[in-house]
Design a protein around this motif. Sequence first.
Motif, short mmCIF file in Angstrom:
data_model
loop_
_atom_site.label_atom_id
_atom_site.label_comp_id
_atom_site.label_asym_id
_atom_site.label_seq_id
_atom_site.Cartn_x
_atom_site.Cartn_y
_atom_site.Cartn_z
N GLY A 37 -43.97 -18.77 24.66
CA GLY A 37 -45.14 -18.49 23.84
C GLY A 37 -46.45 -18.76 24.54
N ASP A 84 -42.46 -15.07 15.82
CA ASP A 84 -41.43 -16.10 15.80
C ASP A 84 -40.08 -15.41 15.74
OD1 ASP A 84 -39.62 -18.24 14.91
OD2 ASP A 84 -41.45 -19.38 14.57
N ASP A 85 -39.12 -15.86 16.54
CA ASP A 85 -37.80 -15.22 16.55
C ASP A 85 -36.87 -15.74 15.46
OD1 ASP A 85 -37.50 -17.70 17.66
OD2 ASP A 85 -36.36 -17.04 19.42
N ASP A 86 -37.35 -16.66 14.66
CA ASP A 86 -36.57 -17.20 13.54
C ASP A 86 -36.95 -16.44 12.27
OD1 ASP A 86 -35.64 -18.68 11.34
OD2 ASP A 86 -35.80 -20.58 12.41
N ASP A 131 -45.07 -19.01 17.85
CA ASP A 131 -44.05 -19.99 18.22
C ASP A 131 -44.05 -20.15 19.74
OD1 ASP A 131 -41.97 -21.75 18.12
OD2 ASP A 131 -40.43 -20.25 17.74
N LEU A 139 -39.70 -18.62 22.15
CA LEU A 139 -39.39 -17.29 21.62
C LEU A 139 -38.18 -16.71 22.36
CD1 LEU A 139 -43.00 -15.82 21.41
CD2 LEU A 139 -41.48 -16.25 19.47
N TRP A 173 -37.96 -18.53 9.20
CA TRP A 173 -39.29 -19.14 9.33
C TRP A 173 -40.39 -18.09 9.17
CZ3 TRP A 173 -42.07 -23.26 8.92
CH2 TRP A 173 -43.38 -23.24 9.44
N ARG A 174 -40.20 -16.90 9.76
CA ARG A 174 -41.20 -15.84 9.64
C ARG A 174 -41.46 -15.50 8.18
NH1 ARG A 174 -38.19 -13.04 13.39
NH2 ARG A 174 -37.62 -11.48 11.80
N THR A 226 -44.62 -25.14 16.58
CA THR A 226 -43.45 -25.61 17.30
C THR A 226 -42.80 -26.75 16.54
OG1 THR A 226 -42.66 -26.49 19.41
CG2 THR A 226 -44.78 -27.28 18.64
N LYS A 258 -44.24 -27.37 12.93
CA LYS A 258 -43.81 -26.50 11.82
C LYS A 258 -43.60 -27.27 10.52
CE LYS A 258 -41.73 -22.69 14.40
NZ LYS A 258 -40.51 -21.89 14.65
#
Length: 236
Positions: free
Chosen positions: A64, A7-9, A56, A59, A12-13, A84, A104
């Motif tokens: 994804g 995940d690019d967040d 995710d 991304l 959130w990761r 998502t 999510k």
Amino acid sequence: MVIGICDDDKTWRQRAKRLLKNWFENAEKEVEVLCFTQGGELLEYVGAALDVLFLDIELGEDNGIAIARRVNEKWKHCQIVYLTNFLFYATEVYHTEHMFFVLKEQFERRLEEIFQKLFHQMQQKERKLLFSVIGGNRICLAPDEILYFERLRRVTRMVTVWGDYAVWDKIDVLEQKLPKPDFLKCHSSYIVYLPAIREQQKSEFLMKNGDRITISRSYLKKAKDGFLKWALTQMM
């Protein structure tokens, strides 16, 4: 168990990693959680094979779902859980092998269901079914190696990922020995393995190998209800 989060967040990761570690600690199970920011980083990873990947769909510049196709090739037994914020992706993900589609906002409260399903999938791979093949041999198969059974005159054709086999057992006899709810009788001559179905059509199932399995009129409601019930467990 080795789990990946892609995940690019960053926020959130970190939250997902903490929730996963807490869940495994409470379950008294060992886990290693690896984090990836982009699809390229994930696909370049060369460590222990991932057992589960929380992926995710959006991304950054990566998609994804496209990444999942390559994950399917790299780690054959890796279970993919799509994450998502958008429900409209639900139909697109079925072009890839995956275990769940989860919003999510529901992630934390769905963890128990996710891992119950995961452990069931792992048991399916470990469990073996013994069949006496016409000709005197016996074969031992995991449920997920079987696609469907077809009764042809006095023998039953068993279609598997390894090829076709012929057994004497009738459909009704096989129905009693196969694990439920993963196998479903949809015709007096057919039993299908539900995870091997790509699409339910009006009066047939389209299997992932391209074969079409007839749903007879007398089994239509049972087959559609059974497939819908199973399909709903795949989307959370």
